[in-house]
Scaffold this active site. Structure first.
Site, PDB file in Angstrom:
ATOM      1  N   GLY B 459       0.773  -1.236   0.000  1.00 21.89           N
ATOM      2  CA  GLY B 459       0.000   0.000   0.000  1.00 21.89           C
ATOM      3  C   GLY B 459       0.806   1.288   0.000  1.00 21.89           C
ATOM      4  N   LYS B 601       3.463  12.524  -2.535  1.00 22.19           N
ATOM      5  CA  LYS B 601       2.053  12.149  -2.350  1.00 22.19           C
ATOM      6  C   LYS B 601       1.910  10.881  -1.515  1.00 22.19           C
ATOM      7  CE  LYS B 601      -0.288  14.297  -6.220  1.00 22.19           C
ATOM      8  NZ  LYS B 601      -1.133  14.077  -7.402  1.00 22.19           N
ATOM      9  N   GLN B 606       1.120   7.995   3.750  1.00 22.08           N
ATOM     10  CA  GLN B 606       1.633   7.165   4.849  1.00 22.08           C
ATOM     11  C   GLN B 606       1.364   7.824   6.195  1.00 22.08           C
ATOM     12  OE1 GLN B 606       2.753   4.146   5.002  1.00 22.08           O
ATOM     13  NE2 GLN B 606       4.785   3.944   4.176  1.00 22.08           N
ATOM     14  N   LYS B 669      14.782   8.416   4.647  1.00 21.99           N
ATOM     15  CA  LYS B 669      14.581   7.400   5.683  1.00 21.99           C
ATOM     16  C   LYS B 669      13.147   6.896   5.618  1.00 21.99           C
ATOM     17  CE  LYS B 669      17.345  10.101   8.971  1.00 21.99           C
ATOM     18  NZ  LYS B 669      17.290  10.624  10.348  1.00 21.99           N
ATOM     19  N   GLU B 673       6.462   3.340   9.917  1.00 23.28           N
ATOM     20  CA  GLU B 673       6.254   3.103  11.354  1.00 23.28           C
ATOM     21  C   GLU B 673       6.091   4.411  12.128  1.00 23.28           C
ATOM     22  OE1 GLU B 673       6.202  -0.244  11.464  1.00 23.28           O
ATOM     23  OE2 GLU B 673       7.260  -0.429   9.556  1.00 23.28           O
TER      24      GLU B 673
END
Lengths: 327, 707
Positions: B459, B601, B606, B669, B673
């Site tokens: 995703g 985008k 995210q 990076k 998470e």
């Protein structure tokens, strides 16, 4: 899935005839709850009688009552100009239920007939007197955060999950049932039952009857009504507690109050004492608080749902505040 | 995959396919002769199967086979000793409620479902425990070290500090539950050739697991997983249900499809486990941290151990000379957990970042000032400098955007009618990982570039990011670049997890592109062309249809000399209703300090997705067990509450966007998470600021506010 026979009919009369012919048959309309129950193995009808084509979708004003056919969808009722104008409380209650997709297929009759959402009822590996008489109640000493605080029995503490029904009770609705001997009419507040010793029975509909419509008398509550639903997320969640509140106000004096609560009992819970108390009083937060206090007599928590003893009166107060402000 | 750019070069390359239904997910593959598997699951929590009656199921219409431990379908590795105890169909032991114990294969899904309901099982039951708290308190219950204890300076120094706090924080089980249900299609052909269509975060990992279990050459196994409808970590493992399906296909000689039910998604594919944590903090009166102690207990299974980085953050996030941590895993009778977005760190950050807020309150300091005052200059755990860290800048940008100056340090200060407003902040941090991967690049004379690697896209927009890296290096528009992934025959790449894909695969793309560039330059020079000639002209002049290069790429020594982390700061404004206890998140600003942003985008998406997941973790999500039965109560999407649109306000995302070339050649990076880590603490801190109520047990539901 266990095989079943699927029948479709186009008239109430033939639907009833089919239902009476075979004990283990069920009507299906939107199917938003029944299909779940069949998938989970909670129910296994041999025949499904599709009544979606029976002409019971009317929403109309007849004399001093609004008639709503049992097969009108939740979204059709909620969005109908007549309902929005005359019975906004019902419209808001419907919109507070389920999701847009479900409301588009779920019907008024189906909404009344939906079963509890108690997790023990749905899991055939766990005890539930409502599903299997005598097997015990898993919720009594288990997960009962969502469960009832009023009118409970030691057999069952499940709640009725509907929002619509809470508004209908507050609005003095009646329900018309068609049976072998013709129609009978009962007060909506008497349609659903308390669990008592027979929690398997949710309501007083007889096995050979069908719901044909509800009738709601016109009222003077439209200016000051509110449906307040407190839940764990902002949409698509069952009520922790909900309150349907309607006030008939003259200046700040309460001519009549209509109050019912959801998420607290095996049936929509009318707050008669609070209504009586508020009649003729000033619409102040102090009086609302007193009404809320009166509403909580005989309430009982079962551990995880003890918070409802505080949430319920708070929600009554806030619903009344919001109804008063609405105008 | 089809590369169709809609508006500009930053568009998601598979966006068109995804919104038009053109993206094909594993369950949508129609193979000739496809059959359908349905699992039978245990209804007790612990014990042994004493009998399994499959006769009625076998006789049911359309049924081809019923497989269980009774007929042990062939899986050579399971015939040997050792390994995980969960050898599906090779054990009669029940380790948890809902464990798959048989698979029914039939010619339709409905028939398989019905037949599965006819399998009758008897058990010898044993006592069990699914309650972490109970296991912790039971001296006889097994406990294992989840990570070596850590100590720097004085142990439990907080106890003797001028100001101290010591609190316990509890997180419930949270489930990944992506929209797409888990499952697999397995097609075992003669000569032990296997093709699978999987829902996996690593096609090479799935390939390797199947090879190991069935003892067949890895090249015999083809794993396809082009599109994945969400993973959040649950696709990082090849689950017993997948092995069962491969077994079934081998046994019946036909392709078998298994798609598990939403209910089974709660028991068979892991979760973020319950954790009970204690944090002790000590500080001087003027707000310098003098001691951090972070102790955590996390759930694990009895048949397999599970660990995650719950106490990592305490070791380096703040300047403090005295730090000690311990992390214990406690086996309970539940299915084994699996890393879920922000694994461990998200659990730990709720505790640590709540505690930091509690300490700031004790000190009567603005929690932002307290964090800035204790911001470390270097990583005290590794004794190394950070490769980059722009957290102070991130604090400033986020604070300005959310209107932090409106915040009052005294809780309950902002009231409007029944609504109380509060502001909260929290930090998130995660390793800036980079692994080893290979990418093949093919430059073609038609002006296109094909990039291939056996990575995944659950995703985040893998293909989009890779296309943008290549586009800038080779000066090719992104609509001329295709990135192929999700195919085990492509050059090897690690699984998509730990926020490492862009860093790992992107670096290999970078290396391939540079190599292609110099090859074109050489060809140009050899054919007397200008060094800056277009590659199309160079290939044509050399009569080459294409050039292709495969490169493997990994970090160099720089990784040993620096501490590399991605950081995030989450700012949250909440409104809490005094009477009903309802919490509404009314504003969100998430700031990402994750190096250079390669794909603006998808990077923003995210962060937005992380915030939505964070709202769920903070306010709504909890998989509820009845510990008397070991069964889940709310195992469906009506009762397990993921946030809905109405729960989510507008989300502002800010990126620091400064390259860190020590991490990788793009200077980027990972950020999958950090988008989530810390978010739940920001919400809890905001709730405290609004109400003065400190909620230390997630999720923060109305009952806890009213308590």
């Amino acid at each position: 899935m266990i095989n079943f026979q699927y029948l479709r009919t186009t008239s109430a009369k033939s639907a009833l005839a089919l239902l009476q012919k075979d004990k283990n048959s069920k009507f299906i309309a939107g199917g938003t709850n029944l299909i779940d129950l069949m998938k989970r193995g909670v129910t296994a009808p041999e025949k499904l009688i599709d009544i979606n084509h029976v002409p019971l979708k009317q929403i109309e004003l007849i004399g001093t009552k609004i008639h709503i056919g049992a097969l009108a969808t939740n979204s059709a009722v909620a969005d109908h100009a007549l309902i929005k104008e005359k019975l906004p409380l019902l419209s808001w209650a419907l919109q507070a239920g389920a999701s847009a997709q479900l409301r588009n297929v779920a019907t008024v009759g189906g909404n009344m007939m939906q079963r509890t959402r108690c997790g023990y009822f749905y899991d055939t590996e766990m005890p539930c007197n409502k599903r299997e008489a005598g097997s015990g109640c898993g919720a009594l000493e288990g997960f009962n955060r969502m469960h009832a605080i009023f009118g409970t029995s030691d057999k069952c503490i499940a709640v009725h999950p509907s929002d619509m029904c809470v508004a209908l009770v507050a609005l003095d609705a009646e329900v018309v049932l068609l049976g072998p001997k013709g129609e009978r009419k009962i007060l909506f507040k008497d349609f659903h039952r308390l669990a008592g010793d027979t929690p398997q029975l949710d309501n007083n509909l007889k096995p050979d009857e069908m719901i044909v419509r509800v009738e709601i008398p016109l009222n003077n509550l439209a200016k000051h009504s509110y449906y307040l639903k407190v839940r764990d997320r902002a949409s698509y969640a069952f009520a922790l507690v909900s309150v349907a509140a309607g006030l008939e106000l003259e200046d700040n004096k309460i001519l009549s109050a209509h109050l019912a609560m959801g998420g607290v009992a095996h049936k929509p819970w009318r707050l008669t004492k609070a209504e009586e108390f508020l009649k003729g009083k000033e619409a102040t937060e102090e009086n609302f608080a007193q009404a809320a206090k009166l509403s909580m007599e005989n309430a009982k928590g079962f551990g995880e749902n003890n918070f409802k003893l505080k949430l319920a009166p708070n929600t009554i107060i806030e619903a009344l505040n919001l109804a008063k402000r609405k105008a | 995959m089809e590369n169709r750019i809609l508006k500009d070069e930053n568009d998601r390359v598979d966006g068109f396919l995804k919104v038009t239904g053109g993206a094909k997910y594993f369950a949508e593959y129609e193979l000739p002769g496809l059959t359908y598997g349905v699992l039978v699951t245990s209804t007790i929590t612990k014990g042994k199967i004493t009998s399994l009656d499959t006769k009625a199921a076998e006789k049911a219409p359309g049924v081809i086979a019923v497989l269980s431990h009774l007929n042990k379908p062939s899986a050579p590795a399971y015939e040997q000793e050792g390994g995980s105890q969960m050898k599906i169909f090779y054990t009669d032991k029940i380790f948890y409620n809902g464990q798959p114990i048989a698979i029914v294969v039939a010619n339709t899904f409905e028939r398989a479902t019905y037949a599965a309901s006819l399998v009758k099982t008897s058990y010898a039951k044993e006592d069990f425990n699914t309650n972490l708290d109970k296991a912790i308190k039971d001296p006889k219950a097994k406990k294992l070290q989840g990570q070596p204890d850590y100590k720097r300076g004085v142990e439990n120094a907080y106890k003797t500090a001028e100001i101290k706090i010591e609190q316990q924080y509890i997180l419930p089980i949270e489930t990944h539950n992506p929209m797409e249900l888990h499952g697999i299609i397995a097609d075992w052909r003669p000569a032990n050739k296997v093709t699978v269509y999987a829902k996996t975060q690593g096609v090479k990992a799935t390939q390797g697991t199947i090879a190991n279990v069935f003892k067949i050459p890895i090249e015999n196994i083809q794993v396809n997983s082009e599109f994945v409808g969400g993973g959040f970590g649950m696709g990082l493992k090849t689950w017993p249900l997948e092995i069962a399906t491969v077994m079934a296909s081998k046994h019946v000689g036909k392709p078998v499809k298994l798609v598990i039910t939403r209910m089974q998604m709660f028991t068979m594919v892991g979760n973020r486990p319950t954790a009970i944590q204690k944090v002790g903090l000590g500080a001087t009166k003027d707000g310098k941290l003098t001691g951090i102690t972070h102790t955590a207990f996390g759930e694990s299974a009895t048949y397999e151990n599970f660990t995650e980085g719950v106490v990592n953050m305490a070791k380096f996030m703040y300047q403090c000379d005295n730090v000690n941590t311990s992390y214990t895993i406690v086996p309970v009778d539940l299915g084994v957990p699996i890393w879920m977005r922000g694994p461990g760190e998200a659990t730990g950050a709720f505790a640590l970042e709540s505690a930091i807020d509690e300490m700031a309150h004790e000190l009567d300091m603005d929690p932002l000032d307290f964090r800035i005052k204790n911001d470390p200059e270097m990583d005290q755990q590794k004794n190394k400098p950070f490769s980059s860290k722009n957290i102070k800048e991130a604090y400033k940008l986020g604070a300005a955007k959310i209107g932090w100056s409106e915040r009052k340090n005294k809780p309950g200060s902002l009231v409007e009618g029944p609504w109380q407003t509060g502001y909260g902040v929290s930090v998130g941090v995660f390793n800036a990982n980079r692994g080893k991967a290979s990418v093949k690049g093919t430059l073609k004379a038609d002006g296109t570039l094909l990039l291939q690697s056996a990575t995944s896209d659950i995703g985040p927009g893998t293909g989009t990011g890779m296309g943008l890296i290549a586009s800038k290096l080779l000066n090719i528009p992104t609509n001329k670049i295709t990135f192929e992934l999700g195919d085990s025959s492509l050059p090897p790449a690690p699984s998509q997890g730990g926020s490492a894909t862009l860093s790992t695969i992107g670096s290999a793309v970078n290396d391939v592109c540079l190599a292609l560039k110099s090859t074109i330059a050489e060809l140009a020079a050899n054919s007397n062309m200008d060094a800056t000639s277009n590659f199309v002209d160079v290939l044509k002049k050399n009569k080459l249809p294409s050039v292709e290069i495969t490169k493997e790429s990994q970090s160099g020594k720089e990784r040993d000399n620096y501490s590399m982390y991605s950081f995030s700061i989450h700012f949250v404004q909440v409104k809490v209703h005094k009477l009903t206890g309802v919490v509404k998140v009314s504003k969100i600003v998430s700031v990402g300090d994750s190096g250079k942003i390669v794909s603006p985008k998808t990077a923003r998406s995210q962060m937005v997705g992380g915030a939505v997941g964070g709202i769920g973790m903070a306010l709504t999500e909890e998989a509820i067990l009845d510990h008397r039965y070991g069964r889940y109560i709310n195992n469906n999407f009506a009762d397990y509450h993921v946030p809905v649109n109405a729960d989510v306000p507008e989300i502002d995302v800010i990126f620091i966007d400064k390259p860190d070339f020590l991490v990788n050649p793009m200077g980027a990076k990972g950020m999958g998470e950090i988008a989530l880590i810390g978010f739940s603490a920001a919400v809890a801190n905001a709730v405290f600021n609004a109400t003065g109520k400190r909620i230390r047990t997630l999720p923060i539901t109305p009952d806890k506010i009213l308590a």
